[in-house]
Design a protein around this motif. Sequence first.
Motif, PDB file in Angstrom:
ATOM      1  N   UNK A  93      -5.885  -5.535  -4.190  1.00  0.00           N
ATOM      2  CA  UNK A  93      -4.890  -4.840  -3.844  1.00  0.00           C
ATOM      3  C   UNK A  93      -6.069  -3.207  -3.186  1.00  0.00           C
ATOM      4  N   UNK A  94      -5.210  -2.376  -3.015  1.00  0.00           N
ATOM      5  CA  UNK A  94      -6.282  -1.438  -2.093  1.00  0.00           C
ATOM      6  C   UNK A  94      -6.025   0.020  -3.659  1.00  0.00           C
ATOM      7  N   UNK A  95      -6.755   0.064  -3.275  1.00  0.00           N
ATOM      8  CA  UNK A  95      -6.984   1.723  -4.963  1.00  0.00           C
ATOM      9  C   UNK A  95      -7.121   3.135  -4.272  1.00  0.00           C
ATOM     10  N   UNK A  96      -6.683   3.726  -5.339  1.00  0.00           N
ATOM     11  CA  UNK A  96      -6.514   5.214  -4.899  1.00  0.00           C
ATOM     12  C   UNK A  96      -7.382   5.959  -4.462  1.00  0.00           C
ATOM     13  N   UNK A  97      -8.340   6.352  -4.470  1.00  0.00           N
ATOM     14  CA  UNK A  97      -9.640   5.928  -3.896  1.00  0.00           C
ATOM     15  C   UNK A  97      -9.741   5.963  -2.400  1.00  0.00           C
ATOM     16  N   UNK A  98      -9.394   4.630  -2.026  1.00  0.00           N
ATOM     17  CA  UNK A  98      -9.637   3.821  -0.844  1.00  0.00           C
ATOM     18  C   UNK A  98      -7.568   3.925   0.165  1.00  0.00           C
ATOM     19  N   UNK A  99      -6.885   5.209  -0.445  1.00  0.00           N
ATOM     20  CA  UNK A  99      -5.183   4.808  -0.168  1.00  0.00           C
ATOM     21  C   UNK A  99      -5.699   5.250   1.712  1.00  0.00           C
ATOM     22  N   UNK A 100      -6.396   5.999   1.747  1.00  0.00           N
ATOM     23  CA  UNK A 100      -6.077   6.516   3.770  1.00  0.00           C
ATOM     24  C   UNK A 100      -8.145   6.046   4.237  1.00  0.00           C
TER      25      UNK A 100
ATOM     26  N   UNK B 182       3.434   6.849   1.348  1.00  0.00           N
ATOM     27  CA  UNK B 182       4.079   5.882   2.579  1.00  0.00           C
ATOM     28  C   UNK B 182       3.990   5.491   3.761  1.00  0.00           C
ATOM     29  N   UNK B 183       3.198   6.851   4.424  1.00  0.00           N
ATOM     30  CA  UNK B 183       2.616   6.169   5.885  1.00  0.00           C
ATOM     31  C   UNK B 183       1.563   5.367   5.625  1.00  0.00           C
TER      32      UNK B 183
END
Length: 358
Positions: A206-213, A242-243
Amino acid sequence: MSNKELDGLRNQLDDVNLQLLHLINQRAELVQEIGRVKEKQGVNRYDPVRERTMLDLIEANHQGPLDLGSIKHIFKEIFKLGLELQKDDQKKTLLVSRKQKSEDTIIDIKGELIGNGIPSFVFGPCAVESYEQTAAVAEVIKAKGLKLMRGGAYKPRTSPYDFQGLGLEGLQILKRVADEYGLAVISEIVSANDIEAAVEHIDVIQIGARNMQNFDLLKAAGAVNKPVLLKRGLAATIEEFIHAAEYIMSQGNGNIILCERGIRTYEKATRNTLDISAVPILKQETHLPVMVDVTHSTGRRDLLLPTAKAALAIGADGVMAEVHPDPSVALSDSAQQMDFKQFDEFYEEIKRLNWVTV
Ligand code: PEP
Ligand code: MN
């Protein structure tokens, strides 16, 4: 002027219109071709110096009767159309895009298929706190005939003084529990350095919300052969989301589940605002499965069931929700995790509505 003369002039005007139309489209084709050449050479598509040269040439050759300002305006609009066309071309080439691959991507997680039209469910504690706590949840999940369990080993917390998760020990507990109960486990990884440990211990990164970028993390997850559940960032647009997925897929890993988990708005009634329309948009724009995390989007136990129903009704491929043996003493997210009784009621209602096939 005779009618015949007028008709003749009108016919000429139609001809000129058609020639203009043809020339504008011919220009667009040339711009596209230039875009492809530039892409091969790795150079930037927009070139302001070149645009200035083109405008100067037009100005030097302009003889009227139209005024120069209007002519320049029209040409600038035509230039803009060309650039937009190049942007569309770039969009078309995204690997995650539906335009790239029209069939749905189906992800096989130890036999559980995500994205095959039958909703999947991911339950489990916010954080792995001990073997006993994790095994207790696994037992309840297994008893329902479910396969997927979540549990955080590395917890990204707002305060550094809050419980940060058990780290590697948490991953080891998840692996042990997965083996003992025949489940597949999903856990958040927050650092590219831990991707290798993830590959050894868990079934979905899982890659969390805080790490989406967190682009290094996205690339590292994209370079391994392990499904990734990517959460939408706290304030990310759908395009940014999406990116972020494209970062993973561009490294070779196409097994990506997108997860809508609410975004930050000025509404305070819920922890975040669940952007339910993101689900069909993501499904239209990409070929990837889309899940909805009802726990982190609402932050409210009383909203888990209604939002799960909404997610399923709008076409989500799955729902994630947190379950803990004793939420009141949970080390994180104690306000919104379900206890076993609430979990039973939640899942019974989902079954009653025929969202479940097992
Ligand atoms: C989680 O699922 O444990 C979590 C922290 O979620 P999010 O990244 O969506 O906040
Ligand atoms: Mn949580």
